[in-house]
Design a protein around this motif. Structure first.
Motif, PDB file in Angstrom:
ATOM      1  N   ASP A   1      -5.816  17.962 -52.324  1.00  0.00           N
ATOM      2  CA  ASP A   1      -5.826  17.957 -53.784  1.00  0.00           C
ATOM      3  C   ASP A   1      -5.355  16.620 -54.342  1.00  0.00           C
ATOM      4  N   SER A   2      -4.413  15.968 -53.631  1.00  0.00           N
ATOM      5  CA  SER A   2      -3.836  14.737 -54.149  1.00  0.00           C
ATOM      6  C   SER A   2      -4.867  13.615 -54.223  1.00  0.00           C
ATOM      7  N   ARG A   3      -6.006  13.799 -53.547  1.00  0.00           N
ATOM      8  CA  ARG A   3      -7.020  12.771 -53.574  1.00  0.00           C
ATOM      9  C   ARG A   3      -7.882  12.834 -54.829  1.00  0.00           C
ATOM     10  N   PHE A   4      -7.804  13.934 -55.570  1.00  0.00           N
ATOM     11  CA  PHE A   4      -8.574  14.017 -56.813  1.00  0.00           C
ATOM     12  C   PHE A   4      -8.004  13.037 -57.832  1.00  0.00           C
ATOM     13  N   THR A   5      -8.879  12.311 -58.500  1.00  0.00           N
ATOM     14  CA  THR A   5      -8.479  11.396 -59.576  1.00  0.00           C
ATOM     15  C   THR A   5      -9.516  11.501 -60.681  1.00  0.00           C
ATOM     16  N   PRO A   6      -9.226  10.976 -61.871  1.00  0.00           N
ATOM     17  CA  PRO A   6     -10.233  10.994 -62.941  1.00  0.00           C
ATOM     18  C   PRO A   6     -11.498  10.225 -62.572  1.00  0.00           C
ATOM     19  N   ASN A   7     -11.395   9.326 -61.580  1.00  0.00           N
ATOM     20  CA  ASN A   7     -12.546   8.520 -61.175  1.00  0.00           C
ATOM     21  C   ASN A   7     -13.229   9.061 -59.923  1.00  0.00           C
ATOM     22  N   GLY A   8     -12.832  10.264 -59.497  1.00  0.00           N
ATOM     23  CA  GLY A   8     -13.438  10.831 -58.301  1.00  0.00           C
ATOM     24  C   GLY A   8     -12.513  10.733 -57.104  1.00  0.00           C
ATOM     25  N   ILE A   9     -13.098  10.743 -55.914  1.00  0.00           N
ATOM     26  CA  ILE A   9     -12.294  10.764 -54.684  1.00  0.00           C
ATOM     27  C   ILE A   9     -12.443   9.480 -53.880  1.00  0.00           C
ATOM     28  N   ASP A  10     -13.100   8.491 -54.470  1.00  0.00           N
ATOM     29  CA  ASP A  10     -13.393   7.264 -53.717  1.00  0.00           C
ATOM     30  C   ASP A  10     -12.387   6.164 -53.963  1.00  0.00           C
ATOM     31  N   GLU A  11     -12.123   5.419 -52.904  1.00  0.00           N
ATOM     32  CA  GLU A  11     -11.457   4.129 -52.993  1.00  0.00           C
ATOM     33  C   GLU A  11     -12.332   3.146 -52.237  1.00  0.00           C
ATOM     34  N   VAL A  12     -12.653   2.026 -52.888  1.00  0.00           N
ATOM     35  CA  VAL A  12     -13.526   1.057 -52.233  1.00  0.00           C
ATOM     36  C   VAL A  12     -12.851  -0.296 -52.169  1.00  0.00           C
ATOM     37  N   GLU A  13     -13.354  -1.099 -51.264  1.00  0.00           N
ATOM     38  CA  GLU A  13     -12.839  -2.462 -51.094  1.00  0.00           C
ATOM     39  C   GLU A  13     -14.021  -3.371 -50.779  1.00  0.00           C
ATOM     40  N   PHE A  14     -14.094  -4.498 -51.462  1.00  0.00           N
ATOM     41  CA  PHE A  14     -15.151  -5.466 -51.185  1.00  0.00           C
ATOM     42  C   PHE A  14     -14.721  -6.334 -49.997  1.00  0.00           C
ATOM     43  N   THR A  15     -15.604  -6.450 -49.036  1.00  0.00           N
ATOM     44  CA  THR A  15     -15.341  -7.322 -47.883  1.00  0.00           C
ATOM     45  C   THR A  15     -16.502  -8.299 -47.748  1.00  0.00           C
ATOM     46  N   MET A  16     -16.236  -9.450 -47.121  1.00  0.00           N
ATOM     47  CA  MET A  16     -17.308 -10.430 -46.963  1.00  0.00           C
ATOM     48  C   MET A  16     -16.947 -11.443 -45.893  1.00  0.00           C
ATOM     49  N   THR A  17     -17.944 -12.181 -45.508  1.00  0.00           N
ATOM     50  CA  THR A  17     -17.751 -13.378 -44.699  1.00  0.00           C
ATOM     51  C   THR A  17     -18.736 -14.411 -45.195  1.00  0.00           C
ATOM     52  N   ALA A  18     -18.309 -15.644 -45.234  1.00  0.00           N
ATOM     53  CA  ALA A  18     -19.188 -16.714 -45.702  1.00  0.00           C
ATOM     54  C   ALA A  18     -19.829 -17.459 -44.535  1.00  0.00           C
ATOM     55  N   ASN A  19     -19.423 -17.126 -43.307  1.00  0.00           N
ATOM     56  CA  ASN A  19     -19.871 -17.899 -42.146  1.00  0.00           C
ATOM     57  C   ASN A  19     -20.457 -16.991 -41.077  1.00  0.00           C
ATOM     58  N   LEU A  20     -21.468 -17.489 -40.392  1.00  0.00           N
ATOM     59  CA  LEU A  20     -22.082 -16.731 -39.309  1.00  0.00           C
ATOM     60  C   LEU A  20     -21.080 -16.487 -38.192  1.00  0.00           C
ATOM     61  N   GLY A  21     -21.179 -15.325 -37.595  1.00  0.00           N
ATOM     62  CA  GLY A  21     -20.336 -15.017 -36.448  1.00  0.00           C
ATOM     63  C   GLY A  21     -18.923 -14.602 -36.789  1.00  0.00           C
ATOM     64  N   GLN A  22     -18.589 -14.547 -38.079  1.00  0.00           N
ATOM     65  CA  GLN A  22     -17.245 -14.158 -38.484  1.00  0.00           C
ATOM     66  C   GLN A  22     -17.267 -12.710 -38.987  1.00  0.00           C
ATOM     67  N   PRO A  23     -16.208 -11.961 -38.693  1.00  0.00           N
ATOM     68  CA  PRO A  23     -16.184 -10.557 -39.129  1.00  0.00           C
ATOM     69  C   PRO A  23     -15.974 -10.439 -40.640  1.00  0.00           C
ATOM     70  N   LEU A  24     -16.404  -9.315 -41.185  1.00  0.00           N
ATOM     71  CA  LEU A  24     -16.165  -9.028 -42.602  1.00  0.00           C
ATOM     72  C   LEU A  24     -14.685  -8.770 -42.824  1.00  0.00           C
ATOM     73  N   ARG A  25     -14.154  -9.376 -43.858  1.00  0.00           N
ATOM     74  CA  ARG A  25     -12.739  -9.192 -44.178  1.00  0.00           C
ATOM     75  C   ARG A  25     -12.583  -9.022 -45.695  1.00  0.00           C
ATOM     76  N   PRO A  26     -11.445  -8.450 -46.137  1.00  0.00           N
ATOM     77  CA  PRO A  26     -11.218  -8.305 -47.584  1.00  0.00           C
ATOM     78  C   PRO A  26     -11.307  -9.647 -48.298  1.00  0.00           C
ATOM     79  N   LEU A  27     -11.812  -9.623 -49.529  1.00  0.00           N
ATOM     80  CA  LEU A  27     -11.998 -10.862 -50.292  1.00  0.00           C
ATOM     81  C   LEU A  27     -10.715 -11.672 -50.386  1.00  0.00           C
TER      82      LEU A  27
END
Length: 578
Positions: free
Chosen positions: A409-435
């Motif tokens: 129940d504690s996961r319910f919020t006015p915005n739904g049940i989702d939490e998202v995070e943008f991740t990216m990499t600017a270089n080939l061969g590098q793992p995706l990481r938080p901005l």
């Protein structure tokens, strides 16, 4: 589309009007010249927070007016119709006035409107990207709102539905928790409510009773004086005495004397008629005095009862409300609370059933919202990546990561049940990481430009303001950002504050913001530049102290020529892609 901005007594600006062009507009000028004041003016007229220190020193008020072409803005025209407003010949005028006394007056088409209405309207007119807004990309709590803004009307409606369902579920849950609180406390509360209801019921209060008792109190406290005055008046007006005729009889006698001569002269007849009318009025009044005389029964016990009753009512008012009506309202609410507590077991059972049903509906709606977000995230990722590739980050990979959800129940919020995070990499061969861990200042500016461009496409907002979006970039990347902004300006009006000559050269219209001294006061001015003025300003931006040199001017003219060619190429590519 923002056509005209008029600023009056705002900060260092006296009175200026800026007429913006379609397409790409830039504002340039020395650091500290006042470019940000223009953005502050736009923010103010759109309904953002107003600070009194924006008012020019020595003035009592500041005012900003804006004129928009909304003829093609279907969403706004629908909103205006809902608000029973109408644009005139496709033009919408809005203004905001701020006074030193703290008054804040908003107008739309000359009519005063609440600030909330102004914000409703301005949300469909223009989007502003402030100097430091790209830092919000570092806050993962903001990422969900960026994704949802890309989701369009259907997702927004689903999000609003979830917010409503959450509010109902939360209200039921809070009520149930309160009902099932500590048993001893509930018992104490029940006893107190029972006492309060009984105390008010025992008093048997009636609406209007207190006013009547107050009239009786006035009589009893002045009974002797009232009795003497009424008796004397009654005696003089009606009863008379052995030695004296009553006033009523004397008046009648005088009138009868005149009646004998009334027919002889119009003057006698008029005075007779007036006195005859007055007699009947006096007779009615004497009748009322006679009635009062008959009511003059004074009983000390009655007076004491009135005082006691008023004391009781006063005691109840001090405890439960300012008036008898308030006391009765308190009693009604207390009785309802008492009934709930006395039937807590039955009510808690009903609330538990309601809560289960609400949880099922909320969970289903939240899951549907989450499903929509995941579908939208795929397209969002691809489009952000394409924008970043266009902005010179050819190997950039971008992803919306949905964080693990606890199915509680504690996961319910006015915005739904989702939490998202943008991740990216600017270089080939590098793992995706938080901005926050991988993006530099210049990269953040480009990512925000990409996101804002996608938001504008979804929202249909016709105008965009960028306040130094070029933070952290230079050289070749500045040229890439300039071309992207020129592309955006193909479908939107863009107004940009910049310090980069590459961006300024790509503009369709350029304005210089300058600070000077007039009559011993520092003032800011804004002037649209012609071709020569643009060359000179670009030369200043390129050459600094050597701005007037022929080489700087030659470089500036080259920048403008190359920019014109690039814009032509971009427009040709745009036509072919269509």
């Amino acid at each position: 589309m923002l056509l005209q901005l008029s600023i009056h007594h705002l900060a260092l600006i006296d009175d200026i009007t800026i007429e913006f062009a379609p397409g790409f507009n830039v504002l340039t000028g020395e650091t500290g010249a006042g470019k940000s004041i223009v953005v502050d003016a736009v923010n103010l007229v759109l309904g953002e927070r107003a600070e009194r220190d924006l008012i020019q020193n020595g003035e009592q008020k500041a005012r900003v007016e804006a004129l928009f072409d909304v003829s093609a803005n279907a969403a706004l025209l629908r909103l205006l119709a809902d608000l029973q407003m109408e644009a005139e010949d496709g033009l919408l005028a809005i203004s905001r006035e701020l006074t030193s006394g703290g008054r804040n007056i908003c107008r739309v088409m000359g009519s005063v409107v609440p600030l909330s209405t102004l914000k409703q309207i301005s949300a469909l007119l223009l989007d502003i990207h402030g100097q430091h807004e790209h830092q919000s990309l570092l806050d993962e709590k903001r990422h969900l709102s960026f994704l949802d803004a890309f989701g369009g009307k259907h997702l927004q409606e689903k999000r609003a539905q979830v917010a409503t369902l959450y509010g109902e579920w939360r209200k039921t849950r809070t009520e149930l928790e309160h009902l099932l609180s500590d048993a001893a406390e509930r018992e104490r509360r029940t006893d107190m409510l029972r006492y309060q209801v009984n105390e008010i019921d025992t008093a048997k209060l009636r609406l209007g009773e207190e006013e009547e008792l107050e009239r009786q109190r006035v009589f009893y406290r002045n009974a002797e004086k009232i009795t003497k005055s009424v008796e004397n008046a009654y005696e003089a007006l009606y009863a008379g005495s052995d030695e004296q005729t009553s006033a009523l009889d004397a008046c009648r006698g005088g009138i009868d004397e005149l009646s004998a001569i009334a027919h002889l002269d119009e003057r006698y007849e008029k005075i007779y008629a007036r006195l005859d009318e007055l007699y009947y009025q006096l007779e009615d009044a004497v009748g009322e005095v006679r009635a009062l005389h008959g009511e003059l029964d004074y009983d000390a016990q009655d007076a004491e009862q009135v005082e006691e009753r008023l004391d009781l009512i006063g005691k109840l008012r001090r405890k439960y409300g300012r008036s008898v009506a308030d006391v009765l309202l308190f009693r009604e609410k207390a009785a309802k609370d008492l009934d709930r507590l006395e039937h807590a077991d039955d009510l808690s059972g009903q609330l538990k059933k309601t809560l289960v049903k609400q949880e099922e509906i909320l969970s289903k709606a939240s899951a549907e919202l989450s499903r929509l977000r995941r579908e939208i995230a795929v397209g969002f990722e691809k489009k952000v990546e394409k924008e970043l590739h266009d902005l010179g980050m050819q190997h950039a990979q971008f992803q919306v990561s949905f964080l693990d959800q606890n199915k509680t129940d504690s996961r319910f919020t006015p915005n739904g049940i989702d939490e998202v995070e943008f991740t990216m990499t600017a270089n080939l061969g590098q793992p995706l990481r938080p901005l926050a861990r991988v993006a530099s200042g210049g990269e953040l500016s480009r990512i925000m430009l990409a996101v804002k461009n996608l938001e504008a496409e979804q929202s249909g907002v016709p105008s965009m303001v960028f306040d130094e979006i070029d933070t952290g970039i230079s050289g070749r990347m500045a040229q890439v950002v300039a071309e992207k902004m020129a592309q955006i300006a193909e479908g939107h009006q863009v107004i940009c504050v910049t310090h980069l000559p590459q961006i300024a050269a790509m503009a369709d219209a350029q304005y210089i913001v300058e600070k000077g001294v007039e009559q011993g006061k520092t003032r800011t001015s804004v002037l649209r530049l012609d071709d020569r003025g643009r060359s000179e300003e670009l030369a200043r931006m390129v050459g600094g102290a050597e701005a007037t040199s022929e080489s700087s001017l030659r470089h500036a003219r080259t920048l403008l020529a190359e920019a014109a060619q690039r814009k032509g190429n971009l427009r040709e590519l745009s036509r072919k892609s269509e």
